[in-house]
Design an enzyme around this catalytic site. Structure first.
Site, PDB file in Angstrom:
ATOM      1  N   GLU A 176       0.830  -1.200   0.000  1.00 34.76           N
ATOM      2  CA  GLU A 176       0.000   0.000   0.000  1.00 34.76           C
ATOM      3  C   GLU A 176       0.869   1.256   0.000  1.00 34.76           C
ATOM      4  O   GLU A 176       1.970   1.270   0.559  1.00 34.76           O
ATOM      5  CB  GLU A 176      -0.930   0.010   1.214  1.00 34.76           C
ATOM      6  CG  GLU A 176      -0.214   0.030   2.550  1.00 34.76           C
ATOM      7  CD  GLU A 176      -1.157  -0.093   3.726  1.00 34.76           C
ATOM      8  OE1 GLU A 176      -2.036   0.759   3.863  1.00 34.76           O
ATOM      9  OE2 GLU A 176      -0.979  -1.048   4.506  1.00 34.76           O
ATOM     10  N   LYS A 193      -6.062   9.861   1.200  1.00 33.32           N
ATOM     11  CA  LYS A 193      -6.100   8.423   1.443  1.00 33.32           C
ATOM     12  C   LYS A 193      -7.294   7.862   0.671  1.00 33.32           C
ATOM     13  O   LYS A 193      -8.422   8.324   0.840  1.00 33.32           O
ATOM     14  CB  LYS A 193      -6.255   8.160   2.939  1.00 33.32           C
ATOM     15  CG  LYS A 193      -6.297   6.699   3.331  1.00 33.32           C
ATOM     16  CD  LYS A 193      -6.659   6.528   4.796  1.00 33.32           C
ATOM     17  CE  LYS A 193      -5.608   7.097   5.715  1.00 33.32           C
ATOM     18  NZ  LYS A 193      -5.902   6.767   7.134  1.00 33.32           N
ATOM     19  N   VAL A 218      -5.320  -0.550   2.539  1.00 33.52           N
ATOM     20  CA  VAL A 218      -5.375  -2.005   2.383  1.00 33.52           C
ATOM     21  C   VAL A 218      -6.495  -2.392   1.422  1.00 33.52           C
ATOM     22  O   VAL A 218      -6.278  -3.143   0.462  1.00 33.52           O
ATOM     23  CB  VAL A 218      -5.581  -2.693   3.749  1.00 33.52           C
ATOM     24  CG1 VAL A 218      -5.874  -4.186   3.566  1.00 33.52           C
ATOM     25  CG2 VAL A 218      -4.359  -2.503   4.642  1.00 33.52           C
ATOM     26  N   ASP A 253     -19.048   0.760  13.276  1.00 34.22           N
ATOM     27  CA  ASP A 253     -17.743   1.091  12.713  1.00 34.22           C
ATOM     28  C   ASP A 253     -16.956  -0.189  12.450  1.00 34.22           C
ATOM     29  O   ASP A 253     -16.342  -0.766  13.347  1.00 34.22           O
ATOM     30  CB  ASP A 253     -16.980   2.015  13.671  1.00 34.22           C
ATOM     31  CG  ASP A 253     -15.783   2.678  13.011  1.00 34.22           C
ATOM     32  OD1 ASP A 253     -15.440   2.288  11.878  1.00 34.22           O
ATOM     33  OD2 ASP A 253     -15.195   3.591  13.630  1.00 34.22           O
ATOM     34  N   SER A 280     -14.152  -1.769   9.616  1.00 32.91           N
ATOM     35  CA  SER A 280     -13.236  -1.373   8.552  1.00 32.91           C
ATOM     36  C   SER A 280     -13.631  -1.964   7.205  1.00 32.91           C
ATOM     37  O   SER A 280     -14.049  -3.126   7.107  1.00 32.91           O
ATOM     38  CB  SER A 280     -11.819  -1.830   8.904  1.00 32.91           C
ATOM     39  OG  SER A 280     -10.946  -1.658   7.811  1.00 32.91           O
ATOM     40  N   ASP A 287     -11.594  -2.848   5.136  1.00 30.54           N
ATOM     41  CA  ASP A 287     -10.658  -3.949   4.859  1.00 30.54           C
ATOM     42  C   ASP A 287     -11.372  -5.288   4.973  1.00 30.54           C
ATOM     43  O   ASP A 287     -11.203  -6.180   4.126  1.00 30.54           O
ATOM     44  CB  ASP A 287      -9.496  -3.940   5.859  1.00 30.54           C
ATOM     45  CG  ASP A 287      -8.614  -2.718   5.749  1.00 30.54           C
ATOM     46  OD1 ASP A 287      -8.833  -1.885   4.849  1.00 30.54           O
ATOM     47  OD2 ASP A 287      -7.692  -2.586   6.580  1.00 30.54           O
ATOM     48  N   LYS A 300      -4.598  -3.933  14.860  1.00 34.43           N
ATOM     49  CA  LYS A 300      -4.187  -3.103  15.992  1.00 34.43           C
ATOM     50  C   LYS A 300      -5.028  -3.395  17.241  1.00 34.43           C
ATOM     51  O   LYS A 300      -6.220  -3.684  17.145  1.00 34.43           O
ATOM     52  CB  LYS A 300      -4.310  -1.625  15.621  1.00 34.43           C
ATOM     53  CG  LYS A 300      -3.416  -1.199  14.468  1.00 34.43           C
ATOM     54  CD  LYS A 300      -3.623   0.261  14.132  1.00 34.43           C
ATOM     55  CE  LYS A 300      -2.737   0.695  12.979  1.00 34.43           C
ATOM     56  NZ  LYS A 300      -3.154   0.121  11.687  1.00 34.43           N
TER      57      LYS A 300
END
Length: 317
Positions: free
Chosen positions: A33, A94, A114, A146, A148, A150, A167
């Site tokens: 990325e 981004k 990602v 919420d 992601s 990804d 994370k």
């Protein structure tokens, strides 16, 4: 070189000479990325980091292909000049997978996340992608929804993803539950636990452990041969000497989340807020660990991509 793929003729894909040659010769390539260049360290440290990550892929035996968008094209493989330009240009957005069609239409520069990197990697015919850490289900997602992008993209892109887990700011239990529900394989490479970015372990057992590179290569191909059009997730923990203690991170996060709620920080801003809070609490050690995990994950990605390419060569004769 610009190549238009028959499935998406309106999307020009521009390969660097090195990546183009590798793909035509059947040599292993690992997608990376570009978001780490534009939204990480200040210039010139961000450019130096990008080059270290690419060198780690080479050390693993593969060709790196950092991916970005510019002038309405997907750039697959960035030259040194490209990296310097993206690293030194302020305000590059981004770009996630939902933003990709618009940014391409506008002809703007964009740094891929990602999710959007997976879209581009599959379009370019690159079966491997490496990232330090993936997104996941955020804490409190039962109220905020919420999650992601990804995770959503993993269900749509046939790309093997090598990462150091996700994370600790996320709800890692729910992240694993989501991946299980969506039938996305999660394999930990030479580890029993699901790692947590710059923490060796999240405290959660991984669904599967594999130690053999060739078995991982065969497992990836079996996943797709069974009719799945989704990613295959491979986690590899940061080296113990580079890791941050999980309890220390948890303590910093607990305090940071209270402060975020008090200050009204939510949505897309919460990740950066919490990561900065952890960095302050660890007196900068988490930033150094961040760099270490970028490099170690890329090296493992290069090694597994090389094993996968060798396996395909044997299958195809």
């Amino acid at each position: 070189m610009t190549t238009d793929f028959p499935r998406h003729r309106q999307i020009p894909v521009e390969f660097s000479a090195e990546v183009s040659d590798a793909l035509h010769e059947g040599r292993p390539v690992v997608a990376l990325e570009s978001n780490v260049i534009t939204h990480g360290l200040p210039y010139p440290d961000n450019a130096a980091t990008a080059r270290k990550v690419e060198e780690a892929v080479r050390a693993g035996g593969s060709v790196p292909a950092t991916i970005a968008v510019e002038r309405g094209r997907i750039k697959v493989g960035m030259t040194d000049a490209d990296i310097d330009r993206f690293a030194s240009t302020p305000g590059i957005p981004k770009v996630s997978s939902r933003d990709l069609p618009v940014v391409l239409a506008q002809g703007r520069m964009g740094a891929l996340t990602v999710a959007s990197s997976l879209v581009a990697a599959e379009l370019a015919g690159i079966p491997f992608f490496s990232s330090a850490g993936i997104g996941g289900v955020h804490r409190g997602a039962e109220k905020t929804m919420d999650v992601s992008s990804d995770l959503i993209q993993f269900t749509r892109s046939k790309v093997a993803v090598v990462c150091a887990g996700a994370k600790k700011i996320l709800d890692l239990g729910l992240t694993l539950e989501y991946l299980e529900t969506q039938c996305v394989p999660v394999v930990s490479y030479r580890s029993d636990d699901f790692p947590a970015f710059y923490c060796v372990s999240s405290g959660l057992r991984s669904p599967l452990r594999l130690d053999d590179d060739d078995v991982i290569a065969r497992s990836i191909e079996n996943h797709w041969a069974l009719g799945n059009h989704s990613s295959f997730l491979i986690t590899t923990p940061v080296r113990p000497e580079d890791a941050i203690d999980g309890d220390e991170v948890d303590a910093a996060l607990t305090e940071a989340m209270r402060a975020a709620e008090r200050d009204g920080v939510r949505g897309p801003a919460i990740t950066k807020y919490l990561m900065r809070a952890v960095d302050r609490a660890t007196e900068g050690r988490s930033s150094r660990a961040n760099m270490a995990v970028l490099v170690s994950t890329a090296e493992v990605g290069g090694r597994l991509a090389a094993a996968h390419a060798e396996y395909l060569k044997g299958v195809r004769g």
